[in-house]
Design an enzyme around this catalytic site. Structure first.
Site, PDB file in Angstrom:
ATOM      1  N   ARG A 234      39.757  43.751  36.237  1.00 43.26           N
ATOM      2  CA  ARG A 234      39.443  43.613  34.813  1.00 43.26           C
ATOM      3  C   ARG A 234      39.651  44.976  34.166  1.00 43.26           C
ATOM      4  O   ARG A 234      39.271  46.015  34.733  1.00 43.26           O
ATOM      5  CB  ARG A 234      38.000  43.143  34.597  1.00 43.26           C
ATOM      6  CG  ARG A 234      37.759  41.669  34.857  1.00 43.26           C
ATOM      7  CD  ARG A 234      38.456  40.755  33.847  1.00 43.26           C
ATOM      8  NE  ARG A 234      38.184  39.344  34.085  1.00 43.26           N
ATOM      9  CZ  ARG A 234      38.963  38.530  34.805  1.00 43.26           C
ATOM     10  NH1 ARG A 234      40.066  38.990  35.373  1.00 43.26           N
ATOM     11  NH2 ARG A 234      38.649  37.254  34.940  1.00 43.26           N
ATOM     12  N   GLU A 263      43.036  44.027  26.190  1.00 43.61           N
ATOM     13  CA  GLU A 263      44.133  43.058  26.348  1.00 43.61           C
ATOM     14  C   GLU A 263      43.977  41.825  25.466  1.00 43.61           C
ATOM     15  O   GLU A 263      44.959  41.126  25.199  1.00 43.61           O
ATOM     16  CB  GLU A 263      44.266  42.632  27.816  1.00 43.61           C
ATOM     17  CG  GLU A 263      43.128  41.757  28.324  1.00 43.61           C
ATOM     18  CD  GLU A 263      43.349  41.284  29.766  1.00 43.61           C
ATOM     19  OE1 GLU A 263      43.638  42.124  30.621  1.00 43.61           O
ATOM     20  OE2 GLU A 263      43.224  40.069  30.006  1.00 43.61           O
ATOM     21  N   HIS A 295      48.474  40.390  32.651  1.00 43.76           N
ATOM     22  CA  HIS A 295      47.488  39.498  33.299  1.00 43.76           C
ATOM     23  C   HIS A 295      48.182  38.274  33.909  1.00 43.76           C
ATOM     24  O   HIS A 295      47.844  37.130  33.610  1.00 43.76           O
ATOM     25  CB  HIS A 295      46.396  39.079  32.293  1.00 43.76           C
ATOM     26  CG  HIS A 295      45.088  38.785  32.963  1.00 43.76           C
ATOM     27  ND1 HIS A 295      43.885  39.182  32.452  1.00 43.76           N
ATOM     28  CD2 HIS A 295      44.793  38.148  34.117  1.00 43.76           C
ATOM     29  CE1 HIS A 295      42.911  38.792  33.253  1.00 43.76           C
ATOM     30  NE2 HIS A 295      43.444  38.156  34.278  1.00 43.76           N
TER      31      HIS A 295
HETATM   32  P1  NAD Z   1      34.753  38.258  44.766  1.00 43.56           P
HETATM   33  O1  NAD Z   1      33.479  37.921  44.083  1.00 43.56           O
HETATM   34  O2  NAD Z   1      35.171  37.441  45.943  1.00 43.56           O
HETATM   35  O3  NAD Z   1      34.717  39.791  45.242  1.00 43.56           O
HETATM   36  C1  NAD Z   1      34.226  40.831  44.439  1.00 43.56           C
HETATM   37  C2  NAD Z   1      33.695  41.911  45.379  1.00 43.56           C
HETATM   38  O4  NAD Z   1      33.300  43.028  44.575  1.00 43.56           O
HETATM   39  C3  NAD Z   1      32.472  41.468  46.178  1.00 43.56           C
HETATM   40  O5  NAD Z   1      32.671  41.750  47.546  1.00 43.56           O
HETATM   41  C4  NAD Z   1      31.343  42.295  45.591  1.00 43.56           C
HETATM   42  O6  NAD Z   1      30.337  42.655  46.546  1.00 43.56           O
HETATM   43  C5  NAD Z   1      32.092  43.532  45.126  1.00 43.56           C
HETATM   44  N1  NAD Z   1      31.355  44.280  44.112  1.00 43.56           N
HETATM   45  C6  NAD Z   1      30.552  43.833  43.117  1.00 43.56           C
HETATM   46  N2  NAD Z   1      30.047  44.858  42.427  1.00 43.56           N
HETATM   47  C7  NAD Z   1      30.544  45.975  42.982  1.00 43.56           C
HETATM   48  C8  NAD Z   1      30.374  47.361  42.729  1.00 43.56           C
HETATM   49  N3  NAD Z   1      29.563  47.784  41.742  1.00 43.56           N
HETATM   50  N4  NAD Z   1      31.030  48.244  43.488  1.00 43.56           N
HETATM   51  C9  NAD Z   1      31.837  47.819  44.506  1.00 43.56           C
HETATM   52  N5  NAD Z   1      32.027  46.523  44.815  1.00 43.56           N
HETATM   53  C10 NAD Z   1      31.389  45.621  44.064  1.00 43.56           C
HETATM   54  O7  NAD Z   1      35.858  38.243  43.645  1.00 43.56           O
HETATM   55  P2  NAD Z   1      37.428  38.067  43.844  1.00 43.56           P
HETATM   56  O8  NAD Z   1      37.785  36.635  43.824  1.00 43.56           O
HETATM   57  O9  NAD Z   1      37.894  38.919  44.963  1.00 43.56           O
HETATM   58  O10 NAD Z   1      37.945  38.653  42.439  1.00 43.56           O
HETATM   59  C11 NAD Z   1      37.743  40.028  42.115  1.00 43.56           C
HETATM   60  C12 NAD Z   1      38.033  40.203  40.642  1.00 43.56           C
HETATM   61  O11 NAD Z   1      39.420  40.003  40.408  1.00 43.56           O
HETATM   62  C13 NAD Z   1      37.356  39.191  39.726  1.00 43.56           C
HETATM   63  O12 NAD Z   1      36.047  39.612  39.374  1.00 43.56           O
HETATM   64  C14 NAD Z   1      38.261  39.149  38.537  1.00 43.56           C
HETATM   65  O13 NAD Z   1      37.776  40.040  37.564  1.00 43.56           O
HETATM   66  C15 NAD Z   1      39.599  39.642  39.063  1.00 43.56           C
HETATM   67  N6  NAD Z   1      40.663  38.652  38.985  1.00 43.56           N
HETATM   68  C16 NAD Z   1      41.814  38.990  38.362  1.00 43.56           C
HETATM   69  C17 NAD Z   1      42.845  38.064  38.281  1.00 43.56           C
HETATM   70  C18 NAD Z   1      44.156  38.393  37.609  1.00 43.56           C
HETATM   71  O14 NAD Z   1      44.955  37.479  37.334  1.00 43.56           O
HETATM   72  N7  NAD Z   1      44.475  39.645  37.360  1.00 43.56           N
HETATM   73  C19 NAD Z   1      42.684  36.798  38.832  1.00 43.56           C
HETATM   74  C20 NAD Z   1      41.495  36.499  39.484  1.00 43.56           C
HETATM   75  C21 NAD Z   1      40.483  37.433  39.561  1.00 43.56           C
END
Ligand code: NAD
Length: 341
Positions: A234, A263, A295
């Site tokens: 994000r 964005e 994105h």
């Molecule tokens: P997820 O929930 O499986 O994993 C997120 C991880 O981040 C978890 O392991 C959590 O413990 C960790 N986390 C939370 N707070 C933290 C902190 N302060 N410091 C370090 N680690 C921390 O999520 P995911 O499915 O792997 O997705 C991750 C992110 O990717 C989503 O939150 C979303 O914003 C983004 N995303 C982007 C797209 C895109 O098209 N660009 C698509 C899907 C998701």
């Protein structure tokens, strides 16, 4: 259920309509983004379906509540654009698609790394112009390089698996270490250690008040000179203003972004005939070592099919039982997100 589907593009309509053959909801596709100016469009519907840049803040939620909306179905995993605390107070259920294809996002992340390293974006243009000079296209072997992954959930773990296959040394930072990554032999370190040791830093944690501008001028200063920084998570996890001087000085040697903190005013629209008003974004586009995609990391056919099916399944579960396993619960989500601008 009669659902107002906001921020739809033709591809959303295609995948949702196809999936809906097994559900039979009444879907009304709206191109508008959900925000205060458009919330009236939800009048007469039972639920709204939204995407990453819809602005579901308290004001919007209050108006949705007045219109009788009881369900918000997110077509994405991240929910930083929804004020979950306000939704909870208003008795509005929020459901999401927690996993649709971590591979889509992870593979795009690695694409950015590879393209930046080997300057594919520049080579493509050169060759088309008959310029076969290699000057300025020098890359490095990813094999043996240290990559720091911030957030080893579903996407970060797939990135770790791919990069382990490349022979990278992978470091990770997360609030809760992931056993799959530990089994891969990945070392969990502090954020400071990750930043100081990594040749490449890639961000995969969610946007929360704790991670807002997690990467800022101070954290960039800690990084190795010429570091490659990738953000497909994000936009606001990265302080974009802080990145520009670091790019100018060479501190950041490569920047790959699929997300950008402002964005909402740019991405998903064809603005090619307009003057971009965002000077920070425009400045980023001037650097030869910056690669930005709008994105699109999630954008594979597998992911869109899963998003459509899970979204409609979530709505059906709520309609039948009043509950859904993919409901975002205030007590379990790490914060009451207010970043719903
Ligand atoms: P997820 O929930 O499986 O994993 C997120 C991880 O981040 C978890 O392991 C959590 O413990 C960790 N986390 C939370 N707070 C933290 C902190 N302060 N410091 C370090 N680690 C921390 O999520 P995911 O499915 O792997 O997705 C991750 C992110 O990717 C989503 O939150 C979303 O914003 C983004 N995303 C982007 C797209 C895109 O098209 N660009 C698509 C899907 C998701």
């Amino acid at each position: 259920m009669k659902i107002a589907v906001f921020s739809t593009k033709p591809y959303d309509q295609t995948f949702l309509s196809l999936a809906n053959q097994s559900f039979d909801h009444e879907l009304v596709f709206l191109e508008s983004r959900l925000e205060e100016q458009t919330v009236q469009l939800a009048q007469g519907f039972s639920a709204v379906c939204v995407f990453v840049n819809d602005m579901v803040n308290r004001q919007v939620l209050e108006k949705l509540s007045e219109q009788g909306i009881r369900l918000i179905a997110l077509r994405c995993a991240g929910f930083n654009n929804v004020d979950i605390k306000a939704a909870d107070e208003l008795g509005i259920t929020v459901v999401r698609v927690p996993a649709y294809s971590p591979y889509a996002v992870a593979e795009h992340t690695v694409s950015l790394m590879l393209a930046l390293n080997r300057k594919i974006h520049r080579a493509y243009n050169r060759v088309r112009e008959g310029n076969f000079s290699l000057e300025g296209l020098l890359g490095f072997d990813l094999h043996g390089k240290t990559v720091g992954i911030v957030g080893t959930g579903k996407i970060g773990t797939v990135v770790a698996q791919i990069l382990t296959g490349f022979g990278c040394e992978v470091l990770a930072y997360d609030l809760s270490p992931n056993p799959t990554c530990e089994d891969l032999g990945i070392a969990y370190v502090t954020l400071d250690e990750l930043l100081t040791q990594s040749n490449i830093v890639t961000l995969h944690c969610p946007l929360t008040p704790e991670t807002h501008h997690l990467i800022n001028a101070d954290s960039i200063n800690q990084m190795r000179d010429g570091v490659m920084l990738i953000n497909t998570s994000r936009g606001a996890i990265l302080d974009t203003q802080a990145v520009i001087p670091a790019l100018k000085s060479g501190k950041i040697g490569y920047l790959g972004l699929d997300v950008y903190e402002e964005e909402g005013d740019l991405f998903f629209e064809d603005l090619s005939s307009q003057v971009i008003q965002d000077d920070v974004f425009s400045r980023l586009l001037t650097f030869p070592n910056v690669l930005i995609t709008g994105h699109q990391a999630f954008f594979t056919d597998n992911a869109l099919k899963n998003i459509a099916e899970t979204t409609l399944d979530n709505i059906t579960a709520y309609e039948k039982t009043g509950h859904c396993e993919n409901q975002i619960k205030l007590e379990t989500c790490c914060v009451a997100s207010v970043d719903a601008k």
